[in-house]
Design an enzyme around this catalytic site. Structure first.
Site, mmCIF file in Angstrom:
data_model
loop_
_atom_site.group_PDB
_atom_site.id
_atom_site.type_symbol
_atom_site.label_atom_id
_atom_site.label_comp_id
_atom_site.label_asym_id
_atom_site.label_seq_id
_atom_site.Cartn_x
_atom_site.Cartn_y
_atom_site.Cartn_z
ATOM 1 N N SER A 67 -13.655 -10.181 1.106
ATOM 2 C CA SER A 67 -13.543 -9.950 2.550
ATOM 3 C C SER A 67 -14.222 -11.105 3.280
ATOM 4 O O SER A 67 -15.082 -11.786 2.695
ATOM 5 C CB SER A 67 -14.278 -8.643 2.888
ATOM 6 O OG SER A 67 -14.344 -8.462 4.279
ATOM 7 N N TYR A 89 -22.185 -3.010 3.225
ATOM 8 C CA TYR A 89 -20.850 -3.466 2.812
ATOM 9 C C TYR A 89 -20.856 -4.985 2.600
ATOM 10 O O TYR A 89 -20.372 -5.482 1.578
ATOM 11 C CB TYR A 89 -19.818 -3.071 3.869
ATOM 12 C CG TYR A 89 -18.405 -3.523 3.568
ATOM 13 C CD1 TYR A 89 -17.681 -2.978 2.514
ATOM 14 C CD2 TYR A 89 -17.775 -4.505 4.355
ATOM 15 C CE1 TYR A 89 -16.371 -3.389 2.247
ATOM 16 C CE2 TYR A 89 -16.472 -4.918 4.098
ATOM 17 C CZ TYR A 89 -15.775 -4.356 3.049
ATOM 18 O OH TYR A 89 -14.483 -4.767 2.783
HETATM 19 P P1 NAP Z 1 -8.322 1.777 1.734
HETATM 20 O O1 NAP Z 1 -7.040 1.930 2.444
HETATM 21 O O2 NAP Z 1 -9.476 2.614 2.119
HETATM 22 O O3 NAP Z 1 -8.025 1.921 0.158
HETATM 23 C C1 NAP Z 1 -9.075 1.856 -0.764
HETATM 24 C C2 NAP Z 1 -8.489 1.975 -2.154
HETATM 25 O O4 NAP Z 1 -9.567 1.929 -3.100
HETATM 26 C C3 NAP Z 1 -7.748 3.294 -2.339
HETATM 27 O O5 NAP Z 1 -6.586 3.067 -3.099
HETATM 28 C C4 NAP Z 1 -8.759 4.122 -3.115
HETATM 29 O O6 NAP Z 1 -8.085 5.031 -3.968
HETATM 30 C C5 NAP Z 1 -9.475 3.057 -3.956
HETATM 31 N N1 NAP Z 1 -10.795 3.538 -4.368
HETATM 32 C C6 NAP Z 1 -11.888 3.715 -3.599
HETATM 33 N N2 NAP Z 1 -12.890 4.253 -4.312
HETATM 34 C C7 NAP Z 1 -12.412 4.411 -5.578
HETATM 35 C C8 NAP Z 1 -12.957 4.938 -6.772
HETATM 36 N N3 NAP Z 1 -14.222 5.386 -6.824
HETATM 37 N N4 NAP Z 1 -12.166 4.974 -7.879
HETATM 38 C C9 NAP Z 1 -10.889 4.527 -7.829
HETATM 39 N N5 NAP Z 1 -10.324 4.002 -6.738
HETATM 40 C C10 NAP Z 1 -11.066 3.963 -5.611
HETATM 41 O O7 NAP Z 1 -8.865 0.285 1.853
HETATM 42 P P2 NAP Z 1 -8.117 -1.138 1.887
HETATM 43 O O8 NAP Z 1 -8.312 -1.670 3.238
HETATM 44 O O9 NAP Z 1 -6.774 -1.077 1.302
HETATM 45 O O10 NAP Z 1 -9.128 -1.944 0.921
HETATM 46 C C11 NAP Z 1 -8.720 -2.634 -0.239
HETATM 47 C C12 NAP Z 1 -9.687 -3.779 -0.484
HETATM 48 O O11 NAP Z 1 -9.609 -4.709 0.592
HETATM 49 C C13 NAP Z 1 -11.145 -3.344 -0.548
HETATM 50 O O12 NAP Z 1 -11.810 -4.040 -1.578
HETATM 51 C C14 NAP Z 1 -11.699 -3.751 0.805
HETATM 52 O O13 NAP Z 1 -13.082 -3.976 0.769
HETATM 53 C C15 NAP Z 1 -10.898 -5.009 1.066
HETATM 54 N N6 NAP Z 1 -10.809 -5.399 2.467
HETATM 55 C C16 NAP Z 1 -10.347 -4.529 3.419
HETATM 56 C C17 NAP Z 1 -10.293 -4.932 4.744
HETATM 57 C C18 NAP Z 1 -9.814 -4.025 5.836
HETATM 58 O O14 NAP Z 1 -10.067 -4.336 7.008
HETATM 59 N N7 NAP Z 1 -9.114 -2.948 5.544
HETATM 60 C C19 NAP Z 1 -10.708 -6.229 5.094
HETATM 61 C C20 NAP Z 1 -11.154 -7.086 4.099
HETATM 62 C C21 NAP Z 1 -11.207 -6.660 2.796
HETATM 63 P P3 NAP Z 1 -8.432 6.614 -4.107
HETATM 64 O O15 NAP Z 1 -8.905 7.081 -2.773
HETATM 65 O O16 NAP Z 1 -7.128 7.192 -4.564
HETATM 66 O O17 NAP Z 1 -9.460 6.673 -5.161
#
Ligand code: NAP
Length: 236
Positions: free
Chosen positions: A139, A152
């Site tokens: 990120s 975070y």
């Molecule tokens: P999201 O929509 O909240 O999805 C998070 C994913 O991680 C879900 O598929 C969830 O699956 C999985 N997950 C979380 N805890 C878990 C666990 N204990 N075991 C297995 N799976 C788990 O978030 P996203 O935005 O797609 O994030 C994906 C990545 O991008 C993350 O690393 C995040 O830090 C990064 N990111 C996000 C943003 C943003 O603004 N959204 C910006 C920069 C970077 P389940 O709930 O099914 O377990």
């Protein structure tokens, strides 16, 4: 990608689902990981529609046994792991005075230790095969500070140090290690949080990050992009 095996963590929604659907266009085996089995099954259906071959493994990536069993099973079934996309993530945006050690550890367990454990499980095979790609979804919070971000940002800064050092160590084995650093993305992670953008439609889409992952994978094997920052072109 046709016969290749790609592990994608956090594939039940958001960025991970978009990566799975994008990479499905190449027709390979996609190993979809997350806790929510029904959501993973939905992703699997999208993957199949696009021509990919999905396998669903539902479980908690903060559990090392789940990771070891999953990788073992994948290697038994397919005999290889070509790409590992460490995407699963947890974000708890709170002022430092309000955040608990449990909340810090919950983020650390998924954002850093799970990445360590998945990487530890696949690297021996990648070294043996003298090939592989590991993409860690970090990120801009892994590079920049922000209010509400102490815990975070700490996990993502740790991930950056890990990723960059691993890249230097593994490239001599023809293994490419990359960090993808998006700004805000339109997913559950930021909606209704103190860091939610004023206009969610102006920030990146999960598909934008998925395209970046496809670019990294598709580069000639001798070319390694070690780090990509990605932002919306015009956030105003
Ligand atoms: P999201 O929509 O909240 O999805 C998070 C994913 O991680 C879900 O598929 C969830 O699956 C999985 N997950 C979380 N805890 C878990 C666990 N204990 N075991 C297995 N799976 C788990 O978030 P996203 O935005 O797609 O994030 C994906 C990545 O991008 C993350 O690393 C995040 O830090 C990064 N990111 C996000 C943003 C943003 O603004 N959204 C910006 C920069 C970077 P389940 O709930 O099914 O377990």
């Amino acid at each position: 990608m046709k016969d290749k095996v790609t592990i994608i963590t956090g594939a039940s929604r958001g960025i991970g689902r978009a990566i799975a659907v994008r990479l499905a266009e190449y027709g390979g085996n996609l190993i979809l990981i997350g806790r929510d089995k029904s959501k993973l099954d939905e992703t699997a259906n999208f993957v199949t529609e696009k021509g990919g071959k999905p396998s669903v493994y539902a479980g908690d990536v903060s559990n090392k046994n789940f990771i070891d069993d999953t990788v073992k099973d994948v290697l038994n079934k397919f005999g290889r792991v070509d790409h590992l996309i460490n995407n699963a993530g947890v974000a708890i945006f709170k002022k430092f005075v309000d955040v608990t050690i449990e909340e810090f550890m919950a983020q650390m367990n998924v954002n850093m230790y799970a990445v360590f454990n998945f990487t530890k499980a696949v690297v021996p095979y990648m070294v043996q095969n003298k090939s592989g790609t590991i993409i860690n979804i970090s990120s801009l919070a892994g590079k920049n500070p922000f209010v509400y971000g102490t815990t975070y940002a700490a996990t993502k800064h740790a991930l950056m140090g890990f990723t960059k050092s691993l890249m230097l160590e593994l490239r001599e084995h023809n293994i490419r290690v990359a960090a993808v650093c998006p700004g805000s993305v339109q997913t559950d992670m930021i909606i209704d949080t103190p860091v939610a953008p004023k206009e969610i439609s102006k920030v990146l889409k999960p598909e934008d990050v998925a395209e970046t992952v496809a670019v990294i994978i598709n580069l000639p094997q001798n070319a390694l992009v070690s780090e990509i920052e990605i932002r919306p072109t015009n956030p105003k």
